[in-house]
Design an enzyme around this catalytic site. Sequence first.
Site: not given
Length: 290
Positions: A33, A254
């Site tokens: 991110k 994830s």
Amino acid sequence: MRPSDTVGNTPLLKISDKLYAKFETYNPSGSIKDRIATYIINAAEKNNLIKKGDTIVEATSGNTGIAFSFIGAERGYNVKIIMPRNMSEERKQMMRLFGAEIIEVADGDFDGAIALRNELAEKNGWFNTNQFHNALNIECHEKTTGIEVLSQTKNIGEISAIVLGTGTGGTIMGLRKALINVYPQMKVVACEPAESPVMSGGEHGLHGIQGIGDGSKFLVDLNVLDDIVLIKTEEAKERARRLVKENGIFVGFSSGANVLAAERWIEKNNPEGIVVTVLSDRAERYLSIF
Ligand code: PMP
């Protein structure tokens, strides 16, 4: 050089003969991110939309919040982060250390977080970075992650598929855009939590693969997905634990989901070329629940 100047250009790790993964934990705040946070803030600065001392606001499952908190600390912005209460404590601590303020909504309530973000941005004149509906999110991954994958795989082999989970969907859509013209036969395969199979037409449910399966489809164009692999939270956790213990790859759930989904897809489809996935974030933000 500033910390944000080191975002991107991450290594491509070999997981197996057919599977390669972008090692996104190399980014300064520890997740993929950092790419979109830097890209969106750089664009806003260039267009004179924000200046030092202004406030930026975002809704997030955590990593985007950590990334904006880091940029805010580096460049002198106030940062307000709206997130569901059930995201890990480590994530919240990291954001607070960077100086951000966290506003919590109910467990798993991403739609509520987004609505509150929009309301607060409007009311207070805060800069809304709008990750779930921002075209710059896809563009960032097309121009950075995707271009890097193209050059890093040139001497390895053709790409048969990309397999990865979707939060906003920015990574999968941007990667696809960069790669599909070079590999028109490439399959685009999403992965989502079995407990919240919204892209597969099921109901939104609570799950523990933080960062993906946030309950909506957002930037994902379902028409370009060739396949969707469902992974249970416990399977994702187990695969992440094995990556840490057996390979020394210190990543979160994830990433475990991405690797397992890619392995299952390879097993089922026996592709000619290689498959690319992403190791999205570092494991230390899950220590209390690993
Ligand atoms: N994994 C983790 C840990 C994440 O934080 C995110 C982003 N929320 C993703 C995967 C998914 O990335 P994207 O938003 O680009 O779909």
